[in-house]
Write an enzyme that holds these catalytic residues in place. Sequence first.
Site, PDB file in Angstrom:
ATOM      1  N   SER A 136       0.722  -1.132  -0.058  1.00 38.70           N
ATOM      2  CA  SER A 136       0.045  -0.006   0.039  1.00 38.70           C
ATOM      3  C   SER A 136       0.853   1.257  -0.034  1.00 38.70           C
ATOM      4  CB  SER A 136      -0.833  -0.032   1.340  1.00 38.70           C
ATOM      5  OG  SER A 136      -1.759   1.153   1.094  1.00 38.70           O
ATOM      6  N   LYS A 162      -1.354  -0.946  -4.295  1.00 41.56           N
ATOM      7  CA  LYS A 162      -2.387  -0.241  -3.924  1.00 41.56           C
ATOM      8  C   LYS A 162      -1.986   1.177  -4.002  1.00 41.56           C
ATOM      9  CE  LYS A 162      -4.731   0.286   0.503  1.00 41.56           C
ATOM     10  NZ  LYS A 162      -5.527  -0.675   1.505  1.00 41.56           N
ATOM     11  N   LYS A 164      -2.957   5.257  -2.798  1.00 38.34           N
ATOM     12  CA  LYS A 164      -3.849   5.956  -2.097  1.00 38.34           C
ATOM     13  C   LYS A 164      -4.059   7.321  -3.053  1.00 38.34           C
ATOM     14  CE  LYS A 164      -3.903   3.988   2.109  1.00 38.34           C
ATOM     15  NZ  LYS A 164      -5.328   3.385   2.548  1.00 38.34           N
ATOM     16  N   ASP A 189      -7.201   3.380  -3.298  1.00 37.46           N
ATOM     17  CA  ASP A 189      -7.883   3.446  -1.998  1.00 37.46           C
ATOM     18  C   ASP A 189      -8.184   4.730  -1.798  1.00 37.46           C
ATOM     19  OD1 ASP A 189      -8.983   3.213   0.669  1.00 37.46           O
ATOM     20  OD2 ASP A 189      -7.253   2.276   1.545  1.00 37.46           O
ATOM     21  N   GLU A 214     -11.215   1.108  -3.466  1.00 40.37           N
ATOM     22  CA  GLU A 214     -11.529   0.877  -2.159  1.00 40.37           C
ATOM     23  C   GLU A 214     -12.219   2.010  -1.398  1.00 40.37           C
ATOM     24  OE1 GLU A 214      -8.163  -0.688  -0.031  1.00 40.37           O
ATOM     25  OE2 GLU A 214      -9.133  -0.624   1.879  1.00 40.37           O
ATOM     26  N   ASP A 239     -14.260  -0.910   2.865  1.00 42.79           N
ATOM     27  CA  ASP A 239     -13.347  -1.087   4.035  1.00 42.79           C
ATOM     28  C   ASP A 239     -14.070  -0.336   5.238  1.00 42.79           C
ATOM     29  OD1 ASP A 239     -11.461  -0.606   6.244  1.00 42.79           O
ATOM     30  OD2 ASP A 239      -9.915   0.065   4.689  1.00 42.79           O
ATOM     31  N   LYS A 263     -10.552  -5.991   7.964  1.00 42.72           N
ATOM     32  CA  LYS A 263      -9.405  -5.937   9.011  1.00 42.72           C
ATOM     33  C   LYS A 263      -9.977  -6.311  10.380  1.00 42.72           C
ATOM     34  CE  LYS A 263      -7.734  -1.600   6.717  1.00 42.72           C
ATOM     35  NZ  LYS A 263      -7.954  -0.017   6.612  1.00 42.72           N
ATOM     36  N   GLY A 291      -4.353  -3.360   5.796  1.00 46.64           N
ATOM     37  CA  GLY A 291      -3.381  -3.196   6.917  1.00 46.64           C
ATOM     38  C   GLY A 291      -3.645  -1.853   7.672  1.00 46.64           C
TER      39      GLY A 291
HETATM   40 MG    MG Z   1      -8.681   1.198   3.004  1.00 46.29          MG
END
Ligand code: MG
Length: 370
Positions: A136, A162, A164, A189, A214, A239, A263, A291
């Site tokens: 990530s 991934k 952000k 995400d 996400e 999420d 999670k 995570g």
């Molecule tokens: Mg997330």
Amino acid sequence: MELKHIVLRHVKMQLLHPFTTSLGTDYDKDFILVEIKSKSGISGWAESVAALDPLYKEETVKTNWHIMEDFLIPLLFREPIKHPDEVSERFAHIRGNYMAKSALEGAIWDLYAKQKGIPLAKALGGQKEKIEVGISIGIQETVDQLLRLIERNLEQGYKRMKVKIQPGWDVDVIAQVRRRFPDIPLMADANSAYSLKDIDRLAALDEYNLTMIEQPLAHDDIVDHAQLQARLKTPICLDESIHSVDDVRKAIHLGSCKVINIKIGRVGGLTEAKKIHDMCEVHQIPVWCGGMLESGIGRAHNVAITTLPNFLLPGDTAASSRYWKEDIIDPEVAVDNGMITVPSTPGIGYEPNRERIEERTLISKLYRAE
Ligand code: MG
């Protein structure tokens, strides 16, 4: 399991590199480490993923401490526990506070597996010997920096990237990543940085063959996400919105997502995580493990849950060395060509290093069973 005492520690660890998302930048990691000792002398370990600030979800280190000390720990001490699944039942009348519940329940799971002499992964019903992991990558200052980071992580064998995103760091950035890396498994995400007003902007991401987007919309929404999913080709992964198997049932009913990020801390523990996994499997919704910048102890729990069969997509559980100069477990969580070998020793399978834990502990308190 008869419990002797519980130790809560407020631990502070310095991140190797700052981590930026649409929610802000983290430089350090403060968290509550839970150690539950049985009368037979075995310690079970887990950590809470609640941070100092209520930015990802509403729980914090302080609210967790209060809820554990005043409500949850007395419930654990009330009578012996035969199986960890009883813990979430015992906590059920306490509303919310998922991360606090999860940290205590996780330590009970570790203790249970150690008493049985089996790895936590096996105690949960997991079968995999190795798990695939991705990376990530936080928001960077320049796209060049992002491209370099992706390149470096691909060289190390990580199985998916991934990125952000947030308004102003999204479509153009993803387009440049795709131009440079046409075939890699890539996802974005947003950590709830958008609303339905941005529907065209989010739909523009359809062009880049993302494995998923996400949590683009509000942290507590499943209705708008259903409207967005109807418009997008790209699967939406939820999420922040998912706290329970019942939330998953509603999201499936509405068509709010095609993937779920599990999670453990966000859903109140391993027992609920397993239930979510099982429901998603029935509905052919793949899951993966997200995570929360965990220390090695939280990472070990993530490794264990990821061994369940419907964890079909690589998770966020990267190597300890990506986040910490020195982790608080031995050995550290190691990644070899994008794979983690699941430990075969009892419990979480990594040994907490008491010396390193003490060095990083700001406050600790011991709670004795009567
Ligand atoms: Mg997330």
